[in-house]
Design an enzyme around this catalytic site. Structure first.
Site, PDB file in Angstrom:
ATOM      1  N   GLU A  21      -4.342 -10.490   0.274  1.00 34.58           N
ATOM      2  CA  GLU A  21      -5.118 -10.346   1.507  1.00 34.58           C
ATOM      3  C   GLU A  21      -6.570 -10.656   1.169  1.00 34.58           C
ATOM      4  O   GLU A  21      -7.116 -10.131   0.204  1.00 34.58           O
ATOM      5  CB  GLU A  21      -5.026  -8.935   2.097  1.00 34.58           C
ATOM      6  CG  GLU A  21      -3.651  -8.554   2.613  1.00 34.58           C
ATOM      7  CD  GLU A  21      -3.616  -7.138   3.188  1.00 34.58           C
ATOM      8  OE1 GLU A  21      -4.694  -6.611   3.567  1.00 34.58           O
ATOM      9  OE2 GLU A  21      -2.517  -6.559   3.245  1.00 34.58           O
TER      10      GLU A  21
ATOM     11  N   GLU B 290       0.813  -1.212   0.000  1.00 37.97           N
ATOM     12  CA  GLU B 290       0.000   0.000   0.000  1.00 37.97           C
ATOM     13  C   GLU B 290       0.851   1.268   0.000  1.00 37.97           C
ATOM     14  O   GLU B 290       0.782   2.109   0.883  1.00 37.97           O
ATOM     15  CB  GLU B 290      -0.956  -0.029   1.190  1.00 37.97           C
ATOM     16  CG  GLU B 290      -2.007  -1.121   1.025  1.00 37.97           C
ATOM     17  CD  GLU B 290      -2.930  -1.267   2.214  1.00 37.97           C
ATOM     18  OE1 GLU B 290      -4.145  -1.480   1.997  1.00 37.97           O
ATOM     19  OE2 GLU B 290      -2.450  -1.178   3.363  1.00 37.97           O
TER      20      GLU B 290
END
Length: 961
Positions: free
Chosen positions: A493, A423
């Site tokens: 994820e 991220e």
């Protein structure tokens, strides 16, 4: 020696630091002495980076009045709050975003350690000081400056990465003074915005390493495997010439020279390691060699010629008392738990782990995505403006972080992918990292989720894509760049394991296994990051008075903070089990399929059990061939034993470890299935008793009812309180969803519609022949919707049957949390039931629910989620006994019991908020809403919605003698 105040400009410098040696492989050898500097250090905390001068680094400085801290450790987790407090944010920076500047209020910890060299070093002292020694820091958050014996040797950033300094010329036999100044905030903090606690300190090992003359500073083990020929090729490159020996393979070659021999390959299922030695003129370095080849071929991730399916988990490093300061025992406990729950892969979110963890992955067998210590998530708040990964000034720091990860971990066969970070948006810095990594190590793939166009990556990776999108990706209908469409897909994820859940794992796994392009995923995440707290049990975000925080979003693991497996981990184990057992119990045949990628079934034994009404009436061994990966076989079950009963019968078939292994005991259950044979007989109560009015009561068989309200008061000598329809559950984290989710955050919508404050209107109490009928309407204030509810009671004189009929009225736009009845019992402790167990289950988390007879205390029925919420339901219950009652369901029901009300559970923020009362509250549910994983991912699939529709269900109550 006089000291001046050292400039703190380095704190806000975007460079990775100065003075440190080039990164290299992590290893230890018996030939090179080492001295651990872990232990108790003197400690002084200052509020700013420049509050104190550097005189503490001088020899002879008196730090007798300083406090003490443990190293490895985080100072905010020590000193009973005297050293500040932890801060939890998911992605928001807890300081103003003005890169590379950080606040003046910058907690700074001065650490001091005085040490002597061991006595057996003294004889070598002159040579040691000449040849050199290395001072190694394995992890310091977030920026450190180091002095040894009064000499400033450098400073560094990169919290979860190793840094070494040449110090041989500075050492003396006794009285060495090591001084380390650690700043909580630095320019490096902008690169470390991971979803975790901000915890400053020296949290990994500090070690002094003797480096003998002629020893290798760095080496690279290249060990590939040719799956066609069954041959391994070994080449060990070393910066110092030497020889490589592997006795078991009769290898004895010079460094840099390749050799090819027959070998057994390394995989996560068969982690074959060969012991070798790299010998130079000054040192013998032990090697643990695993032969394997990782390639991107035919649009798939292949290891040793076969596509792999990742059944993985994201793992933050965590201990509820020590934070990210883990010891070897704790790391081994993690790996053993993973192996025993069928996991085969770990993504080291979001930084390289302690190096010993990778040794364990090599030894026990886990695929590893090794992730760089990089995340700049907070820049999303300004549309990624000024993001360091797209700013050339920061590129040297990014490359330094990539190099320190790759060089440290390059000799681990378990590492199959390098991840650029997490991220951090996109930018030139990430491209530079990918290019450097490929240039240094072409034997592994490169991963980064944020690169959806796959410019810099070898896999298409996503987070929390819902089931429908994953299905489209598997079928090649997702679009994207030409390159992306030809790459394998993983969910780096998914299945957000926050609180009760995650739901929908079995549905994901079915999609993964249906499409070759889908190569599995990694559940978020391994452990709840609760901090042990004397008043709260476990603390989470906000419990330390943080200015900004993200609450219990930090408690989203498959294991609780004390490492007890949650129901989510038990469910995941079942969903990803490597042996599929299917069949029709009635025809006596079972189909066994090997779902391993590499291992055959020779390490497993199979056993059958035959149950009647939950009781085992026969057991035995089942002969299953040693199937190769992907093979199936039809296996005949024996003739079922005579039961002498007419109840429900079924086979249970289990795959067990045939012998003890490195990670599991003999008879450890790897996979199982239940195959029904005979169906359960329906509950029958012939209505023969009639309602009899009395003084304020109506009696019906063994029961007494309030004559005015029709409420059940007692059954035999068992008092019953508040029996009525119940639709509310204390919303789970996944019910509540996340702040950025859409308009299907069911927990929020349920409250908006008033389902937590339903009102019960009594319309009629009727004695009609052999039945007592109570008519009600259940509805929330301020809404016109309602549930017309009729309770019809009948009895055969000894048993009492309740039939509940529910008819929705109005326009119900939301599903119900639950649908059933709730009542209180004055005395209840032990519970016995025939149904799903031993743990909790919900509509989309019930794969691991085993049908059988179970027994528990009421307290043991509770699941201790760090933030209290709906928990503890048992699925498919046929009957239950507690508090002097036996309860049978028609059809099967969901059962839960607790010593507090749902409303009290809903109001609690920590387990310590829950005080057991004198009443046990029992829920018998006809239906429950699914769980999903909307705390970060998708909500429950529509088929798990509990829609407001007409329903009828019955329970039979009888005194339990």
């Amino acid at each position: 020696m006089s000291f001046r105040t050292t400039s703190t400009d380095y704190v806000e410098d975007v460079s990775p630091g100065s003075g440190a040696l080039p990164p290299r492989a992590w290893y230890a050898s018996s030939d090179a002495k080492s001295l651990s500097l872990n232990g108790t250090w003197r400690f002084r905390l200052s509020p700013t980076a420049d509050a104190e001068d550097d005189s503490f680094a001088a020899q002879g400085y008196d730090a007798g009045d300083w406090a003490e801290v443990a190293v490895p450790g985080h100072w905010v987790l020590q000193g009973d709050g005297a050293f500040g407090a932890p801060i939890y944010t998911n992605h928001l920076y807890p300081f103003p975003v003005d890169p590379p500047r950080v606040p003046t209020e910058n907690p700074t910890g001065d650490h001091l350690r005085v040490f002597d060299l061991p006595a057996d070093w003294s004889d070598e002292w002159p040579a040691l000081s000449e040849r050199g020694a290395v001072l190694r820091f394995d992890g310091v958050e977030s920026c450190a400056r180091v002095w040894l014996n009064g000499t400033d040797i450098g400073e560094f950033k990169g919290s979860r990465l190793p840094h070494e300094f040449a110090v041989g010329h500075l050492l003396k036999p006794a009285g060495n003074v090591l001084a380390v100044r650690v700043h909580q905030w630095s320019a490096g903090s902008y690169l470390e915005d991971q979803d975790q606690w901000w915890l400053p300190g020296i949290f990994r090992d500090v070690t002094l390493l003797h480096r003998p003359a002629g020893s290798a500073a760095d080496f690279f083990v290249h060990a590939s495997y040719d799956h066609v020929e069954g041959l391994g090729t070994l080449r060990v490159d070393s910066d110092v010439d030497g020889r490589v020996t592997v006795p078991e393979l009769d290898i004895d070659v010079a460094t840099g020279e390749p050799v090819t021999v027959p070998v057994e390959p390394w995989t996560a299922e068969t982690p074959r390691l060969y012991d070798g030695v790299l010998a130079t003129s000054g040192e013998r370095v032990p090697l643990r060699i695993g032969f394997r080849t990782v390639v991107l071929e035919d649009g798939l991730i292949k290891v040793n010629g076969r596509a792999v399916l990742f059944k993985g988990v994201n793992r933050h490093e965590w201990h509820p008392e020590r934070g990210r300061a883990l010891d070897l025992r704790t790391m081994r406990e993690d790996v053993l738990l993973m192996k025993r729950h069928n996991l085969n892969a770990v993504r080291t979110s979001h930084y390289p782990p302690h190096p010993a963890f990778l040794d364990l992955c090599d030894e026990y067998g886990l695929w590893v995505i090794d992730e760089c210590d990089l995340e700049t998530h907070g820049f999303t708040e300004q549309g990624w403006r000024n993001n360091p990964v797209d700013d050339d000034r920061w590129t040297p720091a990014l490359l330094d972080r990539a190099a320190r990860m790759v060089e440290r971990d390059k000799n681990h066969p378990s590492v199959v992918m390098w991840s650029l970070g997490n991220e951090a948006g996109t930018g030139r810095g990430l491209t530079a990292m990918a290019e450097w990594i490929r240039g240094r190590d072409s034997s592994r793939l490169v991963h980064y989720e944020g690169d959806w166009n796959c410019r810099d990556t070898d896999v298409y990776s996503r987070m929390y894509a819902d089931h429908a999108e994953v299905e489209r990706i598997g079928r090649g209908l997702d679009g994207g760049t030409h390159k992306r469409r030809h790459l394998p897909f993983i969910q780096c994820e998914y299945g957000h394991a926050m609180g009760n859940g995650p739901g929908g794992l079995a549905d994901y796994q079915r999609i993964f296994e249906a499409h070759e392009r889908l190569q599995g995923g990694f559940v978020w995440e391994w452990i709840d990051h609760g901090i042990k707290h004397p008043e709260l049990g476990y603390a989470y975000g906000g419990d330390f008075g943080e200015e900004l925080h993200d609450g219990n979003f930090v408690c989203d693991g498959l294991i609780f903070p004390d490492r007890t497996p949650s129901p989510g981990l038990v469910e995941y184990k079942k969903v990803i089990e490597p042996v599929r057992i299917e069949g029709d119990g009635a025809d006596g045949t079972v189909r066994v399929t090997n779902a391993y990628d590499f291992a055959d079934l020779s390490a497993l034994a199979f056993a059958w059990a035959y149950q009647a009404d939950g009781e085992t009436v026969g057991t035995g061994a089942l002969r299953v061939p040693a199937l190769a990966p992907g093979e199936s076989a039809e296996v005949k079950l024996p003739e079922p034993p005579e039961t002498g009963r007419s109840g429900q019968t079924l086979w249970t078939v289990r795959a067990l470890l045939a012998e003890e292994t490195a990670w599991g005991p003999k008879d450890h259950v790897v996979a199982w299935a239940q195959l029904p044979v005979g169906e359960r007989q329906p509950v029958s109560v012939t209505a023969s008793a009639t309602p009899v009015p009395g003084e304020g009561l109506i009696t019906l068989g063994p029961a007494a009812f309030d004559a005015r309200t029709g409420a059940l008061r007692s059954l035999g000598d068992v008092g019953v309180t508040g029996l009525r329809l119940d639709v509310w559950r204390a919303p789970t984290d996944n019910d509540d969803g996340a702040s950025w989710q859409d308009d299907t955050r069911w927990g929020v919508l349920w409250r908006t519609h008033g389902l937590h404050r339903m009102r019960h209107r009594l319309d009629a109490v009727e004695r009609d022949g052999d039945a007592l009928t109570v008519r009600t309407r259940v509805a929330p204030a301020a809404r016109e919707v309602g549930l017309r509810t009729v309770y019809r009671w009948t009895s055969d004189g000894t048993r009492l049957r309740l039939t509940v009929s529910v008819t929705p009225e109005g326009d119900w736009t939301v599903p119900l949390p639950r649908l059933g009845i709730r009542f209180g019992l004055a005395r209840a402790d032990r519970v016995e039931w025939y149904g799903g167990g031993p743990g909790e289950a919900y509509p989309d988390t019930r794969s691991a629910s085993v049908l059988g007879r179970w027994e528990s205390s009421v307290d043991e029925l509770q699941t201790p989620y760090v933030r209290p919420q709906e928990n503890g339901a048992r699925a498919d219950v046929r009957w239950a006994r507690l508090g002097g009652l036996r309860i049978e369901g028609d059809p099967e029901f969901w059962f839960s019991a607790r010593r507090w009300t749902t409303e009290q559970l809903d109001a609690a923020r920590h387990l310590t908020d829950l005080t057991p009362g004198d009443t046990v509250w029992v829920n018998l549910d006809h239906g429950q809403q699914g769980i999903g994983s909307q705390s970060c991912g998708p909500g429950p699939l529509p088929r798990y919605f509990l829609r407001a529709e007409p329903a009828e269900f019955s329970f039979v109550f009888s005194p339990d003698a």
